[in-house]
Structures are given as structure tokens and as C-alpha cells.
Write an enzyme that holds these catalytic residues in place. Sequence first.
Site, short mmCIF file in Angstrom:
data_model
loop_
_atom_site.label_atom_id
_atom_site.label_comp_id
_atom_site.label_asym_id
_atom_site.label_seq_id
_atom_site.Cartn_x
_atom_site.Cartn_y
_atom_site.Cartn_z
NE ARG A 27 13.75 108.94 37.49
CZ ARG A 27 12.56 108.30 37.59
NH1 ARG A 27 12.53 106.99 37.77
NH2 ARG A 27 11.42 108.97 37.52
N GLY A 95 6.29 101.05 32.52
CA GLY A 95 5.75 102.39 32.24
C GLY A 95 6.82 103.46 32.37
CG ASP A 317 4.72 102.74 43.04
OD1 ASP A 317 3.68 102.92 42.36
OD2 ASP A 317 5.86 103.02 42.61
#
Length: 435
Positions: A27, A95, A317
Site C-alpha cells: 500500500r 494477489g 494468514d
Amino acid sequence: MSAWKVAPSGPLLGELSVNGDKSVSHRALLIGALCDGPVEVEGWGDSADTRATLEAVRSLGVQVDDHGHGRLTVHGVGVDGLKPPVGAIDVKNAGTLMRLLSGICAMQPAGVFTLDGDESIRTRPMERVAKPLRAMGADVETTEGRPPITVTGGTALKGMEHVMEVSSAQVKSAILLAGLRADGPTTVIEEVATRDHTERMLRAAGATVQTLRDRVVIQPTDRLHLDRIEVPGDISSAAFLIVAATLIPESRIFLRGIGMGAGRTGLLDVLERMGGRVAVFNRRTTEAGEPVADLEVAHADLTASSIRGAEVSGLIDELPILALAACASRGKTRVREAQELKFKESNRLESVYEALRGIGGHIELEEDGWFIRGVPARLRGGTVNPRGDHRIAMLGAIAGLYSEDGVTITDPEAIDVSFPGFRSLIEAVTAERRR
Ligand code: S3P
């Protein structure tokens, strides 16, 4: 490709450092690219995944200076200043890059952007992001629901209200980023809150983003500005060390500056319930709005605790490494409603099951999770084939530390996707096991 044999280890001791958070590192580049002028990034997590993002934003006409040691300058070109590259953008295995960038390309004023990646990403579902973007008016094509994706900029985007069909921060982020150039507010409604790094960074950059109960609302904006982004340590990487120190008697480790963002700390809650000893202190918030803290982890005897529903997305995760903790705890663990694991870098329901079963774990595969019969003792050991999935390779390594005979990982290079320094860190901290 040479295999890596991880030997059984004695206690883990001392201060260990992990790489910068992968979600925030992606990001920092993507949102940094949309800012007006230069953004200084510190603590950026250098990995194969985040390098793919660095190259992608460069190919979109954004200058990024890499000063080394996690310091970057991203010369933002403004919210709608990206230039379509010649040829496809290669997201490799990432992804997060593919999905967030789809939203960003959709709100560019012109150009055709093709996003493609490696063999593994070409199997991952993309309609989940294409569908809501199309509903906003974007021109997005997938290849039978999978990559390559082609996004054509220049369509007028409508602000809309979208109810999430799957719990996914990547999809939520893509919609919010497209919403930056919509004709009115864009609302995302999620049943279970997912990680909110995009919202925090956009807010810090001056966008109006409100989170009210189950909904996030973003207002369109012409300008984003950030001077500096400090990337916290990656709790998803720290998770492997946290579980290792918890399992191996006499261990005591410190981890500094770890990201404690919403939707990321579920592992700590579950470990606490299991009897784990993780102390959290020095809590603070970075300039770009990310909560961080220091952690101290000591060995503990664990008792099994089941996981389902709302809890799953907060440790999505971390479920692979938590499955190892469950194998070594007292009692039975049922992990339910974790079907999203099928769509990660590998089908993690299967790859975790195969990995742990192959080295002596008592784990059964179920439709949406696992059933684990914990035995509070070291696993036997053996071989783990991570199927090219970084988190399965690291799971194998930690299982090796907490095994009788060691664990050989057939494809350790997979780890570079998120944590290239992992192997040398493990080799440096492991101690000879005294019997
Ligand atoms: C991520 C969101 C999660 C997570 C992935 C990173 C992100 O994926 O598993 O590792 O940075 O937004 P989903 O959005 O598919 O749940």
C-alpha cells in the site's frame, strides 16, 4: 533448488527482528504513487511480492528511489496520473498487488492496463474484484474468472453501496481505491471487519474515509498527500517466531515495532486463550495511522481452543502456523469456516494438512477446516513440500525446530515471497537442543 534441513532446536532467546509488513508495504507504494509529490517510506518490507509492486508502479511511470535498508522515495504522480505501460504488468505471485491495482487502474482517466502473474496467481479467483468494479461502471475483463485481467480506464465510475460476498481486505481495498474518482460516496459493507490498512493510509493522506460499524464510506477526492510512511514489522511473519518461542521450552524472545492493526492480531487472542504468554507493551501509532507495539514471548504449555466464523479473517494468514500450535497443544482443536484458505498461494487447507500429517501431526482435513488431536510433545519430523507457498515453507521450518528428527523443506526459495531474511534469522537464533 536445494532443500533446507531444519534441525531440532533448543530455546529461542533474545531480540529478533522481522521484515516490514507486506500488506502495508504494498500500500505504501500503491497509495504513495497516487500522492502529489514525494513520499518517504521507511521500514519497507523487501520481498519478492513487494518488489513486484515496486516494479509495477515504476512501469506505470512513477519514479521510485530505492535507498536500501527499507528506505524508498515514491515520487507520486497524483490520483489520476498513472501511464499505462507497454505490455502486461507482471504481479508475479502477489494477489494484493493484482487486486488493489485493478481498482486503481479502473479510476485512471485513460489507457488499457493488463495485469498478469505467475502460474499460481493464474489459478486464483478474480471475479470477486472484477464484479464490484464493473458494478461501479469500470471496464474489467478476467480470463474465465482468473488472471490475466484487463482494465480499461476512462469510464465514468458511480459511487455505490457494495455488500461484500466474501471476507477480503483486498477486494474491499480495490473498491475503495476506485471510489477515489467515483461521482459520489462509495460504501463497502462487511459482515466481519477485515484489515483496514487502506482506510488508515488514505485517511492519513487526506481522503475522507469513515468507518461506521459494518460499513466503510469513502468520498471522492482530487488530491492525496503524505510526507512519510513508517511500515511496521509484519505480524504475519512474527507469528512464526511467536509460535516457535511458545512451543520450545525455556524460550524468551522480544519483537519490536510489530504492526497491531485491526484484523491482524487474532493469533494473539487465540494464543492467550490457549495459555500462551505474549506480553504486548509500548503501544503507539505511526504517522500514517498504523498501531504498533513491542512483544515479549515466553514458552508456555498450550491447551487446545477451537476457531470459527468471525475469528477466521483476523488470523487468515496465521492459520497455518496456528495449526502447528494446535498439534502441539493439549486437547482437540476444530478449525471451521476457513474455506477462504483454499484460495491462497496454495490451497492451504490441503497444504497445511499434508505438511503436518507428513511429519507426525494428528490432523484431519474437513470441508472448511481441520480437526486436530493435539499431543503436547515434539512432532516426529520428516519432509515438507510447500507447493511453492511461502507460509507453508515457514510452517515446515518452525515444525523442524520443534521436532525430534528435523524437517527438510524441499522448496525453501518460496519463503522469499514474504520474508527473505527468515532462513538466516532461524539459523542465527536456533540453539543446540540439550536432551
Ligand atoms: C491481504 C489480505 C488478505 C491476506 C493477504 C493480504 C491484504 O487476503 O490473506 O495475505 O494485504 O489486503 P484476502 O483479501 O484475499 O482475504
